[in-house]
Structures are given as structure tokens and as C-alpha cells.
Enzyme design. Structure first.
Site, short mmCIF file in Angstrom:
data_model
loop_
_atom_site.label_atom_id
_atom_site.label_comp_id
_atom_site.label_asym_id
_atom_site.label_seq_id
_atom_site.Cartn_x
_atom_site.Cartn_y
_atom_site.Cartn_z
N LYS A 165 0.82 -1.22 0.00
CA LYS A 165 0.00 0.00 0.00
C LYS A 165 0.86 1.27 0.00
O LYS A 165 0.44 2.30 -0.52
CB LYS A 165 -0.97 0.00 1.19
CG LYS A 165 -0.35 -0.01 2.57
CD LYS A 165 -1.44 -0.07 3.63
CE LYS A 165 -0.86 0.00 5.05
NZ LYS A 165 -0.03 -1.18 5.36
N ARG A 211 -6.82 1.29 12.70
CA ARG A 211 -6.44 -0.12 12.85
C ARG A 211 -7.51 -0.93 13.58
O ARG A 211 -7.47 -2.15 13.58
CB ARG A 211 -5.12 -0.23 13.63
CG ARG A 211 -3.92 0.32 12.88
CD ARG A 211 -2.66 0.16 13.70
NE ARG A 211 -1.49 0.72 13.04
CZ ARG A 211 -0.70 0.05 12.21
NH1 ARG A 211 -0.96 -1.23 11.96
NH2 ARG A 211 0.34 0.63 11.65
N ARG A 266 12.43 -6.31 1.98
CA ARG A 266 12.14 -4.88 2.01
C ARG A 266 13.33 -4.09 2.57
O ARG A 266 13.96 -4.49 3.53
CB ARG A 266 10.90 -4.60 2.85
CG ARG A 266 10.47 -3.14 2.84
CD ARG A 266 9.04 -2.97 3.31
NE ARG A 266 8.84 -3.37 4.71
CZ ARG A 266 7.66 -3.33 5.31
NH1 ARG A 266 6.58 -2.95 4.63
NH2 ARG A 266 7.55 -3.69 6.59
N ARG A 275 2.69 -9.91 13.74
CA ARG A 275 2.00 -8.74 13.19
C ARG A 275 0.78 -9.16 12.38
O ARG A 275 -0.27 -8.50 12.41
CB ARG A 275 2.96 -7.91 12.35
CG ARG A 275 4.09 -7.29 13.15
CD ARG A 275 5.14 -6.67 12.25
NE ARG A 275 4.65 -5.49 11.56
CZ ARG A 275 5.31 -4.88 10.59
NH1 ARG A 275 6.50 -5.32 10.20
NH2 ARG A 275 4.80 -3.80 10.01
#
Length: 298
Positions: free
Chosen positions: A97, A172, A211, A255
Site C-alpha cells: 500500500k 487499525r 524490504r 504482526r
């Protein structure tokens, strides 16, 4: 006497004819002030004065010729691109995103409000809110909904975000989503769209482990799917890229468990409000963005 009288009458008539004939200046004034006057137009050239309607058209054309578009919006911008969008990007860690937000920011001249970036900025500012956030983060706890909403409210109210924004990583929880609705309503506005970027959990592991980020700006790269021009170096600044400490498989699984428990209900919340559009984010970024841009044009 009779002959003299005839001459006097003739002279008088000549004088009257001379008095009726307007001067050249008077003729100019009559031609300009009353175009429908029966007095013939003077023989000399007179500059034509545009009508009221013509003057308005000329003013519009002149104004448009001097108007320039914001540099952040392309020459082929549409009404959709000029709109002050209020968007939410939602998805699991590593869904891409952030990459899509970069595309939208460039084409639609929006700002990106990331919860993580705002928290770090608040701590760095040394404000009262930042001090509270720092204490929670250092204790290893989770920043409460009230603090997160307060932080986001301050950010949205900034003049730099008046042209529209993307909320990344917020809300969230459903509680945060409800408070966001209330906050925007109090400001006389509301959300336009919510975009979910869906990726299978097993693919996220590879994405996260590859990443690399530029810490100062938050720009994100991937060693396979979105490499920098020079390996290990940020494209814009030339500064080194790093791998975050929590970008590993063990941390990612924790997560993801939290995401599925708390954030997936947020997706259903916005779906019930007919604001949600879901994209298959397992494709190439350019393919995803083509669908995203089309969605913003409808």
C-alpha cells in the site's frame, strides 16, 4: 427688402445646418456611447470598443492563458485528479500500500498520513503529545486509541493536508474507525473511499524479508520487485537503505495475527458503508495502480 430678407433667411438656414453638424470629437463620442444613434459614423477610423459580452469572453480567455496547473498534477489531469480525495489504504504489512500511495500522491496531489511516521514525528517534536507517545513506546505498550485519534486529528487539520490525503495504517480498529468518522463529521467532511490491498500471508514473508527502507523519508524498496537504481542507496538522496529490525519472519507472523484480529473487522466496517474496494495486490505494482486509478475516476 424682399431680396435682402431672402438672403437673411438663407444665411440663417446655413447657420442652423452648421450648428446641427457635430464636431469630429462629438461624432466620436456619439459613435462610442450609442452605437444605435442615427448620426452617421465619422469618416476617420475609430477603434471598435468590444461589447460587454465580448469583453467578458476576452477576460476569460486572458485569465485562462495565464493560469498554470499545479506541478504535481499532470497536463492531462482530469476532474478526478483535481478532487480533494480523502482516502484510506488498508492491508497487511508488506501488501504494497505504501508503493500505491506514492503513485497516488504524484498523480492526484495528495498527502500521505502514516501512523508510524506521525508517531515518530510527535516524539521528535518534544510536544506534550509526543512525550506521552514516547513513554508508551519505550515501555513496549500500544498507543491507545484516544492518543492515535488526537495525533491524526492534528495532522488532518494542518493546511498542508487541505488538498486531500491518504490515511496509511489508520484506523487499525473499529473503535478508531468510529472516532475517525466522528472527527471528520465535526470538521464538516467525510471519507470518500477505502482501498484494501489483499495478499496471501505466505507471500508476505518473502516481501517483508526483501524490504529495504530510507528511514528519513519512509520510502520503501524491495530487492526483487522494486529495487533502487543503485543497490542499497535511496534514489532521491543517495543515502543508505536499511532493513528494519522487525522485517523478519518471526515478527511478521505476530504482526499478521494482530492484523487479522483487529484490522479485518475494520474492512467489514467500511464494506457495510459501501466505501470499500478490494484489489488483488499479488500482481505487479503497475497493474494494481491501473485498477486503482480507474476506481478513482468513477
Amino acid at each position: 427688402m424682399g431680396c435682402g430678407s431672402s438672403t437673411d433667411v438663407q444665411n440663417t438656414n446655413e447657420e442652423k445646418r452648421i450648428e446641427r453638424a457635430p464636431s469630429s470629437k462629438h461624432a466620436d463620442d456619439i459613435s462610442i456611447e450609442d452605437s444605435e444613434s442615427p448620426v452617421p459614423a465619422p469618416t476617420k477610423s475609430v477603434e471598435r470598443v468590444p461589447s460587454s459580452k465580448q469583453a467578458e469572453d476576452m477576460l476569460v480567455e486572458d485569465t485562462e492563458s495565464k493560469t498554470t496547473k499545479p506541478a504535481s498534477i499532470s497536463e492531462t489531469s482530469t476532474a478526478a485528479e483535481a478532487r480533494k480525495w480523502k482516502l484510506i489504504f488498508i492491508g497487511a504489512p508488506g501488501c504494497g500500500k505504501g508503493t500505491q500511495a506514492e503513485f497516488v500522491k504524484k498523480d492526484f496531489a495528495l498527502t500521505q498520513l502514516s501512523t508510524g511516521d506521525l508517531l515518530r514525528a510527535a516524539v521528535k517534536s518534544g510536544s506534550e503529545l509526543g512525550t506521552r507517545v514516547q513513554a508508551v513506546m519505550e515501555s513496549g505498550g500500544l498507543v491507545d486509541d484516544e492518543t492515535i485519534v488526537e495525533l491524526m486529528k492534528e495532522a488532518i487539520a494542518q493546511p498542508s493536508n487541505a488538498g486531500g490525503f491518504i490515511l496509511d495504517g489508520f484506523p487499525r480498529t473499529v473503535a478508531q474507525a468510529e472516532k475517525l468518522d466522528q472527527m471528520l463529521a465535526e470538521a464538516g467532511t467525510q471519507l470518500d473511499r477505502v482501498f484494501e490491498f489483499r495478499v496471501d500471508d505466505d507471500q508476505l514473508v518473502e516481501r517483508i524479508s526483501g524490504r529495504r527502507v530510507h528511514l528519513a523519508s519512509g520510502r520503501s524498496y524491495h530487492i526483487k520487485t522494486k529495487p533502487p537504481v543503485v543497490d542499497g542507496v535511496d534514489d532521491d538522496t543517495g543515502e543508505p537503505l536499511v532493513q528494519r529490525a522487525d522485517d523478519n519472519e518471526e515478527t511478521l507472523k505476530k504482526r499478521l495475527a494482530s492484523y487479522h484480529e483487529y484490522t479485518e473487522p475494520v474492512i467489514k466496517y467500511y464494506e457495510s458503508k459501501s466505501l470499500l474496494t478490494t484489489f488483488d495486490a499479488q500482481r505487479q505494482p503497475a497493474e494494481i495502480y491501473a485498477d486503482l486509478k480507474a476506481a478513482l475516476s468513477t
